[in-house]
Structures are given as C-alpha cells and as structure tokens.
Scaffold this motif. Sequence first.
Motif, PDB file in Angstrom:
ATOM      1  N   GLY A 193      -1.245 -20.245  -1.100  1.00 27.04           N
ATOM      2  CA  GLY A 193      -1.197 -18.979  -0.775  1.00 27.04           C
ATOM      3  C   GLY A 193      -1.294 -17.223  -1.013  1.00 27.04           C
ATOM      4  N   GLY A 194      -2.270 -17.406  -1.756  1.00 25.54           N
ATOM      5  CA  GLY A 194      -2.383 -16.259  -2.789  1.00 25.54           C
ATOM      6  C   GLY A 194      -3.482 -16.012  -2.070  1.00 25.54           C
ATOM      7  N   GLN A 195      -3.409 -14.012  -2.197  1.00 28.04           N
ATOM      8  CA  GLN A 195      -5.179 -13.694  -2.209  1.00 28.04           C
ATOM      9  C   GLN A 195      -5.851 -14.097  -2.899  1.00 28.04           C
ATOM     10  N   LEU A 196      -7.316 -14.690  -2.705  1.00 29.85           N
ATOM     11  CA  LEU A 196      -7.891 -14.497  -3.728  1.00 29.85           C
ATOM     12  C   LEU A 196      -9.118 -13.564  -4.696  1.00 29.85           C
ATOM     13  N   VAL A 197      -8.881 -12.364  -3.671  1.00 32.46           N
ATOM     14  CA  VAL A 197      -9.246 -11.296  -3.510  1.00 32.46           C
ATOM     15  C   VAL A 197      -8.389  -9.841  -3.389  1.00 32.46           C
ATOM     16  N   ARG A 198      -7.592  -8.808  -4.045  1.00 29.59           N
ATOM     17  CA  ARG A 198      -7.089  -8.142  -3.708  1.00 29.59           C
ATOM     18  C   ARG A 198      -7.618  -6.906  -4.528  1.00 29.59           C
ATOM     19  N   GLN A 199      -7.623  -5.322  -3.996  1.00 24.51           N
ATOM     20  CA  GLN A 199      -8.005  -4.743  -4.171  1.00 24.51           C
ATOM     21  C   GLN A 199      -7.089  -3.339  -4.263  1.00 24.51           C
ATOM     22  N   TRP A 200      -6.659  -2.369  -4.954  1.00 20.75           N
ATOM     23  CA  TRP A 200      -5.654  -0.869  -5.008  1.00 20.75           C
ATOM     24  C   TRP A 200      -6.401   0.085  -5.144  1.00 20.75           C
ATOM     25  N   LEU A 201      -7.162   0.808  -3.876  1.00 22.27           N
ATOM     26  CA  LEU A 201      -7.444   2.398  -4.169  1.00 22.27           C
ATOM     27  C   LEU A 201      -6.152   3.255  -4.864  1.00 22.27           C
ATOM     28  N   PRO A 202      -7.049   4.050  -5.398  1.00 25.89           N
ATOM     29  CA  PRO A 202      -6.570   5.685  -6.168  1.00 25.89           C
ATOM     30  C   PRO A 202      -5.166   5.851  -4.822  1.00 25.89           C
ATOM     31  N   ASP A 203      -4.085   6.577  -4.915  1.00 28.46           N
ATOM     32  CA  ASP A 203      -3.761   6.799  -4.206  1.00 28.46           C
ATOM     33  C   ASP A 203      -3.150   8.734  -4.616  1.00 28.46           C
ATOM     34  N   PHE A 204      -3.844   9.054  -4.046  1.00 31.48           N
ATOM     35  CA  PHE A 204      -3.795  10.755  -3.639  1.00 31.48           C
ATOM     36  C   PHE A 204      -3.102  11.834  -3.076  1.00 31.48           C
ATOM     37  N   THR A 205      -1.994  10.664  -2.953  1.00 27.29           N
ATOM     38  CA  THR A 205      -0.277  11.125  -1.753  1.00 27.29           C
ATOM     39  C   THR A 205       0.397  11.732  -2.567  1.00 27.29           C
ATOM     40  N   THR A 206       0.349  11.612  -3.542  1.00 29.84           N
ATOM     41  CA  THR A 206       1.368  11.960  -4.822  1.00 29.84           C
ATOM     42  C   THR A 206       1.136  12.382  -6.111  1.00 29.84           C
ATOM     43  N   ALA A 207       1.638  13.404  -6.480  1.00 28.22           N
ATOM     44  CA  ALA A 207       1.419  14.127  -7.946  1.00 28.22           C
ATOM     45  C   ALA A 207       0.376  13.914  -8.993  1.00 28.22           C
ATOM     46  N   GLY A 208      -0.283  14.217  -9.371  1.00 33.83           N
ATOM     47  CA  GLY A 208      -1.337  13.340 -10.788  1.00 33.83           C
ATOM     48  C   GLY A 208      -2.496  13.693 -10.697  1.00 33.83           C
ATOM     49  N   ALA A 209      -3.497  14.088 -11.301  1.00 40.82           N
ATOM     50  CA  ALA A 209      -5.158  14.697 -10.923  1.00 40.82           C
ATOM     51  C   ALA A 209      -5.663  13.279 -11.216  1.00 40.82           C
ATOM     52  N   VAL A 210      -5.245  12.444 -11.715  1.00 39.29           N
ATOM     53  CA  VAL A 210      -6.284  11.468 -11.959  1.00 39.29           C
ATOM     54  C   VAL A 210      -5.241  10.216 -11.694  1.00 39.29           C
ATOM     55  N   LYS A 211      -6.759   9.231 -11.400  1.00 42.78           N
ATOM     56  CA  LYS A 211      -5.572   8.247 -10.357  1.00 42.78           C
ATOM     57  C   LYS A 211      -6.231   6.110 -10.574  1.00 42.78           C
ATOM     58  N   THR A 212      -6.123   5.996 -10.639  1.00 38.97           N
ATOM     59  CA  THR A 212      -6.435   4.804 -11.012  1.00 38.97           C
ATOM     60  C   THR A 212      -6.395   4.070  -9.443  1.00 38.97           C
ATOM     61  N   GLY A 213      -7.759   3.022  -9.856  1.00 40.27           N
ATOM     62  CA  GLY A 213      -7.457   1.627  -8.788  1.00 40.27           C
ATOM     63  C   GLY A 213      -8.615   0.847  -9.117  1.00 40.27           C
ATOM     64  N   GLU A 214      -8.084  -0.153  -8.909  1.00 36.55           N
ATOM     65  CA  GLU A 214      -8.569  -1.477  -8.905  1.00 36.55           C
ATOM     66  C   GLU A 214      -8.507  -2.703  -8.468  1.00 36.55           C
ATOM     67  N   VAL A 215      -9.751  -4.098  -8.834  1.00 36.53           N
ATOM     68  CA  VAL A 215     -10.086  -4.618  -8.072  1.00 36.53           C
ATOM     69  C   VAL A 215      -9.707  -5.645  -9.284  1.00 36.53           C
ATOM     70  N   GLU A 216      -9.170  -7.078  -8.053  1.00 34.74           N
ATOM     71  CA  GLU A 216      -8.924  -8.592  -8.407  1.00 34.74           C
ATOM     72  C   GLU A 216      -9.287  -9.388  -8.126  1.00 34.74           C
ATOM     73  N   LEU A 217      -9.507 -10.285  -9.024  1.00 33.76           N
ATOM     74  CA  LEU A 217     -10.014 -12.335  -8.444  1.00 33.76           C
ATOM     75  C   LEU A 217      -8.888 -12.532  -9.206  1.00 33.76           C
ATOM     76  N   GLY A 218      -7.816 -13.992  -8.167  1.00 32.36           N
ATOM     77  CA  GLY A 218      -7.179 -14.991  -8.746  1.00 32.36           C
ATOM     78  C   GLY A 218      -6.243 -14.556  -8.785  1.00 32.36           C
ATOM     79  N   PRO A 219      -5.608 -15.019  -9.384  1.00 41.27           N
ATOM     80  CA  PRO A 219      -5.628 -16.033 -10.767  1.00 41.27           C
ATOM     81  C   PRO A 219      -6.643 -16.810 -10.005  1.00 41.27           C
ATOM     82  N   VAL A 220      -7.551 -17.199 -10.858  1.00 35.53           N
ATOM     83  CA  VAL A 220      -7.946 -18.874 -10.617  1.00 35.53           C
ATOM     84  C   VAL A 220      -8.659 -19.404 -12.061  1.00 35.53           C
ATOM     85  N   ALA A 221      -9.094 -20.214 -11.628  1.00 39.78           N
ATOM     86  CA  ALA A 221      -9.905 -21.117 -12.639  1.00 39.78           C
ATOM     87  C   ALA A 221     -10.594 -22.221 -12.419  1.00 39.78           C
TER      88      ALA A 221
END
Length: 336
Positions: free
Chosen positions: A290-318
């Motif tokens: 039931g897990g998502q094979l592919v997930r992504q997180w966009l940088p959240d610029f709605t909160t304080a902080g000049a530099v934000k992080t984004g991520e892309v992930e496949l898995g967990p897989v083997a």
Amino acid sequence: MAITLADAKLNTQDDLDLTVIDEFRKSSWLLDNLVFDDVVSPAGGGATLTYGYTRLITERPAQFRALNTEYPKAQAARKRFTVDLSPLGGAFEVDRVLSNLGAAATNETEFQMNQTIKSARAFFSDQVINGKRVTTPGAEAGFDGLDKALAGSTTEMGAGASLDWTGSAIGSDAGKANDALDILDEFLSLLDGTPSALFGNKKTIARVRSLARRAGYYDRSPNSFGQKVETYNGIALVDLGEKAGSISPVIPVETRDVDGAGAGGNITGLSDLYAVRLGTDGFHGVSTVGGQLVRQWLPDFTTAGAVKTGEVELGPVAVALKATKAAAVLRNIKVQ
C-alpha cells in the motif's frame, strides 16, 4: 499484488505526483516496465523491510527410462535469498528569491526537481546492474545487482574469452555477422523464456542494432509516450545510460584481462550485455504494501526562512531475481 509505475499513477490524484511519476517513466524503459511486488509490510515501525524469496538455481532434468529400470535420481536446486528495501532519491535547496524567477517550466524549483528525478532514475538503473548490498550494522541499505547475482551462474556466458563485434572486425563480412548472430541467439537461449529486454550501453546496443538489421530482426515502435523503442526480434534494446552525476555508462566499457594471463593479456574496449525476463516469477521489483512508489516534497515558502528544501523519493524498493534463468549476461564483448 504486482504493480507498475503506470498502475501507481492511476491511484494518484495530485497533479504534481502524476508529473513526477511520468518523469520517472518516460526516460527509463526499465522503470516504465518493471513490475513491483508490493508485499513487504513495514513491521516494527518500519524497522524490518526485508523480502525473502527462493531462487531456482538448477532445473530438474527429464529423460527416457528403459523398461524395468528406474529413473536416475536428480533434484532441482533452490536457494533462499533475502533483500532489504531502501528508499532512494535526493534533496535540494532553493532560495525563495530564485524559486519562481522565469517561466514556470524552467524556474529554479522545477529545474532542481527535474534534475533530482533524473539522478534517481540513473541511480536505480546503476544499482540494478552494479548494486552491492551494504550489510554494515546500522547502515544496511541497497541490494545486489545483476552483475553480482549472475557471476559464476549457468546463465553467465563468455567469462573466459572475448568477442570482437566492432564494425572494423565484422565489416561487410556476412559470415562474421552470422557467427555473431549465432552467439547472440545462443546467449538468449540460456533464459527460461523470451527475454523482455537487452540491457547495454550506447556502444553495445549499437552493435546489437547492427546485427539485428543484418538479420531483418530490427524494428522501432512507439511506447505510450510516443517515444521509439528499438527491438531485436521483439526484444527491447535498452541503453541504461550514465551513472548518476557522471558521464560513465552504467554498464562500463573497460580494459580487462579476460584469460588471466597478466598485463600482456589485457584487451581494451570490452563490455557486457544483459538479458532479463521481467515478471514476478522472473526478475522484478519489490515495494511495501500500500505504499507510494514515488513521492515528492516541494519547498514550502509559506513559512519563514529564506532557503527551503525539496525532495524526491522512489521506494522503499529493491529487486529480486526469482530464477537464475530469468536473467543472463554475455561478458567481454569488444565494442570499440
């Protein structure tokens, strides 16, 4: 239940998730066609992500029996394997000033997202061939690739010699081309069924393409994205491309001492060709229930902080190789 990335896309409602899945699929024949067996339950709060399976090593032979005699005793051989699922992907940082400068299709956030997806695709292909499972306590990750799984197996061919398939060696000589085709077909016959694809690098695939044209077995047809997929007698020809963050091919072209005779026996320009039969009874991926094979997180610029992080992930897989004869490797092809 076995799923593909195309199946995962059907269960996704977010437009961005759809886009990310398509980016994984359209530039990777492997990820677009690989079946994932989503059976691993992350027991213990995710502490256990292990998939156990039995690989058929040697098939049971059959033969005639003379009357009043018994069949010779012989057994099929199996071996137990386990593989640990691991997530793969990457993270990036974007300054809020740069995040939306320029057109939507080329702004910094979009650029970094696409480059992270590209890197994850390349890394997965690299691990499918060259992966080596990390077993260090507390740092367990990754899985063994086909290079290791097929070493010394009954479907490893050409380990002690080299094949010269360069254009200068074969040229217009029909006899040499037919000899090369005979070896290629002998190699494919090692599998327990018709392979789904041949994996190589640009140079190796170019040599197989040349042989396919000579035999009248070459074809090109569009996939679901309109991209042309080349085939040899119906078997997809797949260039696995370069390693993540590198210009080195996933399947290398290198100098090897094939016969073990020392420096004098070194041969340049050698590479390998892999054949795989995809399927849950052959070579397939593994994912969580039931897990998502592919997930992504966009940088959240709605909160304080000049530099934000984004991520892309496949898995967990083997990946899992259920039968040795579901994959094969032809070693030491001279391609340049």
